[in-house]
Structures are given as structure tokens and as C-alpha cells.
Enzyme design. Structure first.
Site, PDB file in Angstrom:
ATOM      1  N   GLU A 239      25.751  65.880  25.019  1.00 40.45           N
ATOM      2  CA  GLU A 239      26.174  64.727  24.530  1.00 40.45           C
ATOM      3  C   GLU A 239      25.296  64.048  23.447  1.00 40.45           C
ATOM      4  OE1 GLU A 239      22.166  64.176  27.170  1.00 40.45           O
ATOM      5  OE2 GLU A 239      22.256  61.908  26.780  1.00 40.45           O
ATOM      6  N   HIS A 240      24.773  65.574  23.095  1.00 38.27           N
ATOM      7  CA  HIS A 240      24.580  65.364  21.566  1.00 38.27           C
ATOM      8  C   HIS A 240      24.707  66.307  20.715  1.00 38.27           C
ATOM      9  CE1 HIS A 240      21.054  63.604  24.300  1.00 38.27           C
ATOM     10  NE2 HIS A 240      21.429  62.383  23.169  1.00 38.27           N
TER      11      HIS A 240
ATOM     12  N   HIS B 273      59.629  35.782  44.208  1.00 42.29           N
ATOM     13  CA  HIS B 273      59.010  35.733  42.792  1.00 42.29           C
ATOM     14  C   HIS B 273      60.196  34.901  42.154  1.00 42.29           C
ATOM     15  CE1 HIS B 273      56.942  38.599  43.845  1.00 42.29           C
ATOM     16  NE2 HIS B 273      56.697  38.714  42.777  1.00 42.29           N
TER      17      HIS B 273
ATOM     18  N   HIS C  75      12.973  67.291  29.018  1.00 39.49           N
ATOM     19  CA  HIS C  75      12.916  66.612  29.868  1.00 39.49           C
ATOM     20  C   HIS C  75      13.584  66.593  31.495  1.00 39.49           C
ATOM     21  CE1 HIS C  75      14.318  63.091  27.389  1.00 39.49           C
ATOM     22  NE2 HIS C  75      14.826  63.526  26.631  1.00 39.49           N
TER      23      HIS C  75
ATOM     24  N   GLN D 194      15.165  68.397  23.227  1.00 38.98           N
ATOM     25  CA  GLN D 194      15.394  68.281  24.189  1.00 38.98           C
ATOM     26  C   GLN D 194      15.414  68.696  26.036  1.00 38.98           C
ATOM     27  OE1 GLN D 194      17.690  64.397  24.784  1.00 38.98           O
ATOM     28  NE2 GLN D 194      15.843  65.511  23.140  1.00 38.98           N
TER      29      GLN D 194
ATOM     30  N   ASP E 210      17.133  58.719  20.152  1.00 38.89           N
ATOM     31  CA  ASP E 210      16.593  58.799  20.994  1.00 38.89           C
ATOM     32  C   ASP E 210      15.861  57.308  21.379  1.00 38.89           C
ATOM     33  OD1 ASP E 210      17.504  60.461  23.031  1.00 38.89           O
ATOM     34  OD2 ASP E 210      15.635  61.864  22.609  1.00 38.89           O
TER      35      ASP E 210
HETATM   36  N1  LIG Z   1      20.488  59.537  29.831  1.00 39.37           N
HETATM   37  C1  LIG Z   1      19.960  58.909  29.647  1.00 39.37           C
HETATM   38  O1  LIG Z   1      19.740  58.218  29.022  1.00 39.37           O
HETATM   39  C2  LIG Z   1      17.863  59.501  29.856  1.00 39.37           C
HETATM   40  C3  LIG Z   1      17.298  59.043  29.066  1.00 39.37           C
HETATM   41  C4  LIG Z   1      16.018  58.914  30.263  1.00 39.37           C
HETATM   42  C5  LIG Z   1      16.245  59.891  30.816  1.00 39.37           C
HETATM   43  N2  LIG Z   1      16.965  59.993  31.362  1.00 39.37           N
HETATM   44  C6  LIG Z   1      16.920  61.600  32.551  1.00 39.37           C
HETATM   45  O2  LIG Z   1      16.821  61.047  33.983  1.00 39.37           O
HETATM   46  C7  LIG Z   1      16.534  61.767  34.620  1.00 39.37           C
HETATM   47  C8  LIG Z   1      15.307  61.401  35.337  1.00 39.37           C
HETATM   48  O3  LIG Z   1      14.576  62.129  36.155  1.00 39.37           O
HETATM   49  P1  LIG Z   1      12.873  61.703  36.500  1.00 39.37           P
HETATM   50  O4  LIG Z   1      12.840  62.343  38.354  1.00 39.37           O
HETATM   51  O5  LIG Z   1      11.986  61.625  36.167  1.00 39.37           O
HETATM   52  O6  LIG Z   1      13.599  59.778  37.119  1.00 39.37           O
HETATM   53  P2  LIG Z   1      14.141  59.145  38.379  1.00 39.37           P
HETATM   54  O7  LIG Z   1      13.505  57.560  38.726  1.00 39.37           O
HETATM   55  O8  LIG Z   1      15.679  59.045  37.660  1.00 39.37           O
HETATM   56  O9  LIG Z   1      13.618  59.785  39.826  1.00 39.37           O
HETATM   57  C9  LIG Z   1      13.086  59.710  40.610  1.00 39.37           C
HETATM   58  C10 LIG Z   1      12.914  59.451  42.076  1.00 39.37           C
HETATM   59  O10 LIG Z   1      13.840  60.251  42.928  1.00 39.37           O
HETATM   60  C11 LIG Z   1      13.878  59.825  43.714  1.00 39.37           C
HETATM   61  N3  LIG Z   1      13.516  61.547  44.306  1.00 39.37           N
HETATM   62  C12 LIG Z   1      12.550  62.559  44.165  1.00 39.37           C
HETATM   63  N4  LIG Z   1      12.866  63.546  44.904  1.00 39.37           N
HETATM   64  C13 LIG Z   1      13.532  63.624  46.074  1.00 39.37           C
HETATM   65  C14 LIG Z   1      14.351  63.819  46.714  1.00 39.37           C
HETATM   66  N5  LIG Z   1      13.241  64.995  48.021  1.00 39.37           N
HETATM   67  N6  LIG Z   1      15.215  63.305  47.784  1.00 39.37           N
HETATM   68  C15 LIG Z   1      15.164  62.144  47.697  1.00 39.37           C
HETATM   69  N7  LIG Z   1      14.877  60.989  47.039  1.00 39.37           N
HETATM   70  C16 LIG Z   1      14.036  61.412  46.215  1.00 39.37           C
HETATM   71  C17 LIG Z   1      12.437  59.125  44.306  1.00 39.37           C
HETATM   72  O11 LIG Z   1      12.596  58.177  45.004  1.00 39.37           O
HETATM   73  C18 LIG Z   1      12.381  59.024  43.095  1.00 39.37           C
HETATM   74  O12 LIG Z   1      11.267  57.884  42.865  1.00 39.37           O
HETATM   75  C19 LIG Z   1      16.150  62.415  33.554  1.00 39.37           C
HETATM   76  O13 LIG Z   1      17.246  63.693  34.255  1.00 39.37           O
HETATM   77  C20 LIG Z   1      16.179  62.834  32.673  1.00 39.37           C
HETATM   78  O14 LIG Z   1      16.730  63.728  31.668  1.00 39.37           O
HETATM   79  C21 LIG Z   1      18.422  60.275  30.948  1.00 39.37           C
HETATM   80  N1  LIG Z   2      17.992  62.475  25.480  1.00 39.07           N
HETATM   81  C1  LIG Z   2      17.203  61.164  26.351  1.00 39.07           C
HETATM   82  C2  LIG Z   2      19.075  60.883  27.005  1.00 39.07           C
HETATM   83  O1  LIG Z   2      19.817  61.805  27.190  1.00 39.07           O
HETATM   84  C3  LIG Z   2      17.130  59.907  26.401  1.00 39.07           C
HETATM   85  C4  LIG Z   2      15.438  59.586  25.605  1.00 39.07           C
HETATM   86  C5  LIG Z   2      14.342  58.300  26.313  1.00 39.07           C
HETATM   87  N2  LIG Z   2      13.119  59.033  25.417  1.00 39.07           N
HETATM   88  C6  LIG Z   2      13.763  60.315  25.651  1.00 39.07           C
HETATM   89  N3  LIG Z   2      15.163  60.591  25.509  1.00 39.07           N
HETATM   90 ZN   LIG Z   3      14.959  62.283  24.340  1.00 40.25          ZN
END
Ligand SMILES: NC(=O)c1ccc[n+]([C@@H]2O[C@H](COP(=O)([O-])OP(=O)(O)OC[C@H]3O[C@@H](n4cnc5c(N)ncnc54)[C@H](O)[C@@H]3O)[C@@H](O)[C@H]2O)c1
Ligand SMILES: N[C@H](CO)Cc1c[nH]c[nH+]1
Ligand SMILES: [Zn+2]
Length: 427
Positions: A321-322, A414, A256, A253, A355
């Protein structure tokens, strides 16, 4: 990772106020949302150029791009998607709800009508990694609920395309349209609509801090599933836990995001030390080493407790979360868990199993919100209407009571709506 006692950890949690950059984040997101509301597609194109470094000609993924994606992904990936799709569908099929009706004496029918939300927008993150698994987790429950139109939005890669894995998963899951727009601007477009993107009624899916803030901002104008924060894992380990497994699961995790939170709660100092060593050793072999090291330094903690019962109290106050139980009798201790998004039992149920493929949803409450909320499910994609039918005789029987209640509230119109019918019946 820092080693502390449960008491010190809880104090550290209490000291953590709103992050210092919260108001700056609000200013950035507020500005993006108002640009999209004022300038629609033009704002989406210019923000994508500025924030994702991509000059798009067209924001809708074309049929040719879907075909190209299907050809680019391996047969092994397609087979894995199929397997995941089957398992996720089988699990979520248990969550579907039917409308129900009850009849009472004298011509009364009462009920609850379940109706799918008509149009839903799914955000799939794409900044630091691409997430075909999140496509399945968000779209399958919507399909099972009977949502008519599912649109998806995700940031473009530097080449202006969407990851072929994400597109192949979207095709399999049955997404209607995919837009190459990410971040807060995508959330604003889904919430308020632009020339190209039609307003949806609910937005689901995880994302980074900008996405999460934007969802909070538009909530009320549109429904949202939850505010998903960075990924979290909390492992309770006793002296029977295997340090190699514990370390590997924490790292899974941590990779990520720098803001991800890997936590180990253990009753055993030797396990704590062995896990520390293993984590350092395994990190060296991993691709996303820098992100992992940052996440461990910023948010990683090893919490030492006096007893297993203190370990459960601490985990419940974190509401992770997990939660993995890597202890002698995980099933026997399950009842002690009161707050967690998903609970993994035993040495062979590591978090990545959930996941990708076990079947339960991986979109889970984060940042302590498991104290009041649940994993994403079919129930998030339906709404309910109450149904009421009374016959003339049944209404007549309760007209006096309704009259009394209405008069007590000073609402004579009413009372009148009831009395007028009674008068007609009496005539
Ligand atoms: N909870 C879940 O099920 C799950 C699943 C997958 C991923 N995640 C989480 O989601 C998140 C993904 O984040 P990511 O960044 O990889 O992708 P994202 O798609 O959420 O963010 C990318 C976008 O952020 C914007 N951005 C980046 N810098 C910026 C700035 N300075 N100002 C304004 N906008 C800006 C841009 O438009 C870009 O397209 C991670 O924290 C990951 O842990 C959660
Ligand atoms: N662990 C993430 C949610 O916290 C979900 C995910 C997608 N792919 C891998 N992991
Ligand atoms: Zn994951």
C-alpha cells in the site's frame, strides 16, 4: 520483528493460504446482510446494540450534534482540516475529466460523456480509532466529480455519539447526511436501503475485516471502490537510512491494527539491527503499544537482500500500500517501482505526511492489489457513456459493411435496422 531473507519471505507469502477464519467471517457477514435486507431499520438498531454496545434512539446525526461537534473541536484542529482540505482539493483537481467529442468527415460525431454517480455512500471506520482524515480523502474527490448526494456512515462511540472530529470534517467536506451505523450492517444498508437509509449506487471507504467482507459480498448489486485490507508499510532502506526515522515510520502503520503489516527491506544488516533496537525503544513511549507489538509479531518482517535490485524485486512482488524509499538516490530509482499504492521519497517524506495532508489520497490498494489497481480518485466517482451520431449519408457509406458483419453473426434484425434506412434513402 522477525529477520529473514528475501527468498524465505517469498516462500512464506506463497504458503499463506486463505486465513483459517475466512468461512466463519463469511457466515457472520452473510447473516448480518440478510438480517438488514429482511428487517431494515429494526436490524440496524439491534445489530448496533449487539455489536457496538449502543442503544440508539435515532441513527441520523442531528443538526444539534453537528453544532456540538464544531464547538468541541479546537481551533488548531479546524485550521489543520482547512489546510488538508486545500491540499487534497488542489491535488485531486488535476484528476477531473471532461466529456469530449470528435467530428469526422461526412457528418459523424463521436464522443465520451462523463457523468457523476448520483448518490454515493462513504464508510468511515470507527472501531479502534476515529478517522477525520478519511472523511476528507473519500469525500473531496466525490465532490470534485460532481456527486449530488454524499451520505456517510460510521460506528457510534460508546456514548452513542459520533466522534466530533469526524463530524467536523464531514461538515467541512460537505457530507449531506451522517448515519451512526458501523460494520457490515452499514454496508448492507447502503447497498440495499432501509426505511431510513436510501440505497446508494457506490460505496467507498476503508474498514475492518467485517466491512471489507461485506463490500465484497454486495459488489455487483452496488459498485465499490476496492476491498481495503489492513494498513501496510514497506520501507526500502540502504546503508544511508536513518534507523530512528525508519523505525518511527514502520511503527506509524503498525499502530492501526494488530493485522497491520510493517515491512523493512534492507541491504544492510547493521541498519536492520539498529532499526530493531529503535523500534523496541520507541514502542515503549507509544500509546497503542499492545496493538503495535501484536502487529510486529504477527506480520512485521525485516527482509535482508543481497542488492538494491533484489530489494526492488521483492517490494514489487509485495505490491505494498505504501512504499518508502530511504536510500541514497530515491528519485533515480523511482522507475524500478512497478507496484505500490503510494511512493514516498527520501528521509523527509514519511508515510503519515500522506495520511493527513500532502494532498494525494490515502485510500490505497492493499494486500497486493496495487498490481492492478490505483489510489481512490475523482475517476472513481464518475461513469462514462459513449456518444454516437451519424448523418444519413455517413450511415449509407457503411451500411454494406454492417450488413456483412451482422449476417456473419446470424443477426438479421441488426442488418434490417440498417437496410431499412438505406432503402428509404434510395427511394
Ligand atoms: N485504507 C485506509 O485508508 C484506512 C484508513 C483508516 C483506517 N483503515 C483501516 O480500517 C480498519 C478500521 O477498523 P476498526 O475496527 O477500527 O473500525 P471499523 O469501523 O471498520 O469496524 C468497527 C465495526 O466492526 C463491527 N464488528 C466488530 N466486531 C464484530 C464482530 N465480532 N462481528 C461482527 N461485526 C463486528 C462493528 O459493527 C463495528 O461497528 C483498520 O484495519 C485500519 O487500519 C484503513
Ligand atoms: N494509513 C491509513 C491507510 O492505510 C490511513 C490513515 C488515516 N489516518 C491515519 N492513517
Ligand atoms: Zn496511517
Amino acid at each position: 520483528m522477525k529477520v529473514i531473507t528475501a527468498k524465505e519471505f517469498l516462500q512464506e507469502q506463497r504458503n499463506q493460504a486463505e486465513p483459517a477464519d475466512a468461512s466463519q467471517l463469511d457466515a457472520v457477514v452473510g447473516d448480518i446482510i440478510s438480517k438488514v435486507r429482511c428487517s431494515g431499520d429494526d436490524a440496524l438498531y439491534s445489530l448496533t446494540e449487539k455489536l457496538d454496545g449502543v442503544r440508539l434512539d435515532e441513527m441520523i446525526v442531528s443538526e444539534a450534534e453537528f453544532v456540538e461537534a464544531q464547538e468541541a473541536v479546537s481551533d488548531a484542529f479546524k485550521a489543520a482540516i482547512q489546510k488538508a482540505l486545500e491540499n487534497i482539493t488542489a491535488f485531486h483537481a488535476n484528476q477531473t475529466e471532461q466529456s469530449w467529442f470528435m467530428n469526422q468527415e461526412g457528418g459523424i460525431t463521436l464522443g465520451q460523456k462523463v457523468t457523476p454517480i448520483e448518490r454515493v455512500g462513504v464508510y468511515i471506520p470507527g472501531g479502534k480509532a476515529s478517522y477525520p482524515s478519511s472523511v476528507l480523502m473519500n469525500v473531496i474527490p466525490a465532490k470534485l466529480a460532481g456527486v449530488k448526494e454524499i451520505v456517510m456512515t460510521t460506528p457510534p462511540q460508546p456514548d452513542g455519539k459520533v466522534s466530533p472530529y469526524v463530524l467536523a470534517a464531514a461538515k467541512e467536506a460537505g457530507v449531506d447526511t451522517v448515519y451512526k451505523i458501523g460494520g457490515a450492517q452499514a454496508i448492507a444498508a447502503l447497498a440495499y436501503g432501509t426505511e431510513t437509509i436510501r440505497k446508494v449506487f457506490k460505496i467507498v471507504g476503508p474498514g475492518n475485516a467485517y466491512v471489507a467482507r461485506a463490500k465484497k459480498w454486495v459488489f455487483g448489486d452496488v459498485a465499490i471502490d476496492m476491498i481495503a485490507g489492513p494498513s501496510e508499510i514497506c520501507i526500502i532502506a540502504d546503508e544511508t537510512a536513518r534507523p530512528r526515522f525508519v523505525a518511527a515510520d514502520l511503527l506509524s502503520q503498525a499502530e492501526h491494527d494488530e493485522a497491520a503489516r510493517p515491512l523493512l527491506i534492507t541491504t544492510d544488516r547493521q541498519i536492520a539491527e539498529a532499526v530493531q533496537d529503535e523500534m523496541s525503544r520507541q514502542t515503549e513511549q507509544l500509546k497503542r503499544k499492545t496493538i503495535i507489538q501484536e502487529s510486529m509479531k504477527l506480520n512485521g518482517r525485516i527482509i535482508l537482500t543481497e542488492s538494491l535490485s533484489e530489494a526492488f524485486d521483492t517490494a514489487n512482488s509485495i505490491a505494498p500500500e505504501h512504499l518508502q524509499l530511504m536510500i541514497r538516490e530515491p528519485f533515480e530509482n523511482l522507475a524500478k517501482v512497478t507496484n505500490a499504492g503510494a511512493i514516498f521519497l527520501g528521509d523527509y517524506s514519511p508515510e503519515p505526511l500522506g495520511d493527513y495532508l500532502a494532498g494525494p489520497n490515502h485510500t490505497l490498494p492493499t494486500s497486493g492489489t496495487a498490481v492492478f489497481s490505483s489510489p481512490l480518485g475523482v475517476y472513481d466517482f464518475v461513469k462514462k457513456s459513449s456518444v454516437i451520431h451519424y448523418s444519413a449519408t455517413a450511415l449509407d457509406r457503411v451500411s454494406r459493411d454492417i450488413g456483412s458483419l451482422a449476417r456473419a453473426e446470424g443477426l438479421s434484425a441488426h442488418a434490417n435496422a440498417i437496410q431499412i434506412r438505406k432503402d428509404e434513402g434510395d427511394a
